[in-house]
Design a protein around this motif. Sequence first.
Motif: not given
Length: 520
Positions: A93-104, A115-125
């Motif tokens: 937690p708090g240590d993921v740069d890119i998060m990809i999720t295959a469903e909403m 896993f998703v944090t405003p300081d570093r994570t790009v979320l692709i969903t």
Amino acid sequence: MTLHETIGSDLGSKQADPRLSGIIKLAILAVGGQGGGVLTGWIEDVARAQGYAAQATSVAGVSQRTGATVYYVEMAPQTPGDPVPVFSLMPAPGDVDIMITAEMMEAGRSIIRGFVTPDRTVLITSTHRALAVSEKMVPGDGIASSDEVMAAAEIAARRVIAADFDALAIRNGSVISASLFGALAGAGVLPFPREAFEAAIRAGGKGAEASLRAFAAAYQVAENPTPEAAPVADAKSEPKVQGPARLMAEWDKLVARVAALPAPVAELALPGLRKVVDFQDLRYGAEYLDHLGTVLSRDDAAHGWVLAREAAKYIANALAYDDIIRVADLKTRARRFERIRSEMRLKDANVLQLTEFFHPRAEEIVGMFPARLGAKVESDPKWMARLTRWFDKGRRLRTDSLPAFVTLHILGGMKGWRRRTLRHAQEQAHLARWLETALAETARNYDLAVELVRCRRLIKGYSDTHVRGYAKFDRVLAATARIATRDDAADWCRRLREAALMDEEGKALDGAIRTIESFT
């Protein structure tokens, strides 16, 4: 100093691009059939081809859509002679740069897990939904809100790239892993050129061309996100009504009757008419409009025709009940086989084998008997026990085989027999009691009459599901009758109905009824 910080400082003098300064940490949440393993393999191949050290791991989730598999990739730039970095096996937690999720909803779970944090994570969903078992189990509408997840994502992530990547992949003859890979490349969050991503797909060989098409479409969406970028599913149009001239003339007369109704009522009455005529015949459609006319005679424009509008929907549902004839008919329709072939993405060279599961109860069998005989048999415990022994077994029928298909096709064609059956007599009697109960309240409490009409929503499905719905319906109406004279009776009826839809066992309904009992 942590390993992440050490590598970052060592590479700082060699690379000006901040994206190369340290370990890049990427996580993927996907369920079975979404190609999470393929996507992970592509990412790992791209990284290594570009001179990065990379490691990929996965931890399987729980089956049947109660949890996704977590795929995790760590990568770092490496020059010959450098020591191999020590990578982690799981995201923290708090240590993921890119998060990809295959469903909403997987995007929502990734946010909840930190896993998703405003300081570093790009979320692709992907914004499409693959419903979880917990959502399907709710008797009412148990579907979680995608809007709430998207609102949370906008707050929790540094950047969000969202589109219906599943629909985009299907349109290009591929699967969602290819479109998510394209979104990852188009987002520019990895320091690799587009050609490197495409080379990884080509190296896979089989299905590469379709995957590249999906990749290119998603790349464009991620690179130039606009409100119109996400593909929108085609609207389903009603099939055109066709038939012999004599029958079409009768159909046109029924449609003319609908057109003469108040506009708010006609809007739902036409689909209702289509449904009941498809279920039985044109005469049944006329009976539907007769029932609706009875409700209209107790309604008026001052109330906005709400009662009749709701009745237009729920009378149609009550008339088009699920019996053995209906189930067999639906399972042998050409449109159903076409839909299955489309969803399975079958090609002409593929062979479809389709197994239908049946578990009829004695009540369903007796329901097919003539009304008088069926009532006699149903009241005899010994005969019902015999029928249970003979028929209460799970059966599997291969409808891609001629014997099973013909059997169901014959059953589905027995619409002419339906009116004589015990089940039809029971459904007609229940419909009459339900409407009589609701319409009796129109003069005293119009809103309560509307809520009583809406209670028909509780009855749906087939076999055990249908029986449970009937039981809840009866309990809601009985509890409502106890407070029918109160000013807030309509509100209590609505609460009871919503409680009945909350869980299969009826625990919430039990609580609501106990509350009513406490003040009556």
